[in-house]
Design a protein around this motif. Structure first.
Motif, short mmCIF file in Angstrom:
data_model
loop_
_atom_site.label_atom_id
_atom_site.label_comp_id
_atom_site.label_asym_id
_atom_site.label_seq_id
_atom_site.Cartn_x
_atom_site.Cartn_y
_atom_site.Cartn_z
N UNK A 1 3.50 -15.36 -0.03
CA UNK A 1 3.75 -14.23 1.20
C UNK A 1 1.90 -13.44 1.46
N UNK A 2 1.59 -13.60 2.56
CA UNK A 2 0.23 -12.66 3.34
C UNK A 2 1.04 -11.38 3.63
N UNK A 3 2.34 -10.91 3.22
CA UNK A 3 2.17 -9.44 4.03
C UNK A 3 2.75 -8.51 2.56
N UNK A 4 1.93 -7.32 2.43
CA UNK A 4 1.85 -5.90 2.04
C UNK A 4 3.23 -5.22 3.02
N UNK A 5 4.55 -5.11 1.25
CA UNK A 5 5.09 -4.27 2.08
C UNK A 5 5.60 -2.97 0.86
N UNK A 6 5.51 -2.01 1.83
CA UNK A 6 5.12 -0.94 0.94
C UNK A 6 6.27 -0.04 0.66
N UNK A 7 7.07 0.23 -0.56
CA UNK A 7 7.92 0.96 -0.34
C UNK A 7 8.25 2.27 -0.72
N UNK A 8 8.75 3.67 0.14
CA UNK A 8 8.61 4.37 0.73
C UNK A 8 10.19 5.22 -0.29
N UNK A 9 9.57 6.27 -0.57
CA UNK A 9 10.69 7.63 -1.56
C UNK A 9 10.40 8.64 -1.12
N UNK A 10 11.76 9.50 -1.33
CA UNK A 10 11.77 10.85 -0.91
C UNK A 10 11.88 11.56 -1.99
N UNK A 11 11.40 12.47 -1.84
CA UNK A 11 10.92 13.53 -2.80
C UNK A 11 11.36 14.89 -2.56
N UNK A 12 12.60 15.36 -3.36
CA UNK A 12 12.78 16.89 -2.69
C UNK A 12 13.02 18.07 -3.62
N UNK A 13 11.80 18.99 -2.76
CA UNK A 13 10.92 20.34 -4.00
C UNK A 13 12.55 20.90 -4.00
#
Length: 53
Positions: A1-13
């Motif tokens: 697959x030529x699709x780049x997938x980014x992962x998102x993370x939420x940071x609570x501060x």
């Protein structure tokens, strides 16, 4: 697959630490999204630009 997938993370501060966390992430080369508004605060002797989330 030529699709780049980014992962998102939420940071609570803790309150008032958003700017320090964004500085730390940028030093580590981590891409982040931190919406901030630049606000000019004026005291009797000076003016200062503050980033408010």
């Amino acid at each position: 697959m030529g699709i780049f997938h980014r992962r998102w993370y939420v940071i609570y501060t803790r309150p008032q630490l958003e700017n320090k966390i964004s500085d730390y992430l940028s030093q580590k080369g981590i891409e982040f999204f931190f919406p901030a508004i630049k606000d000019v605060r004026q005291w009797n002797d000076r003016k200062k630009i503050i980033n408010k989330p």
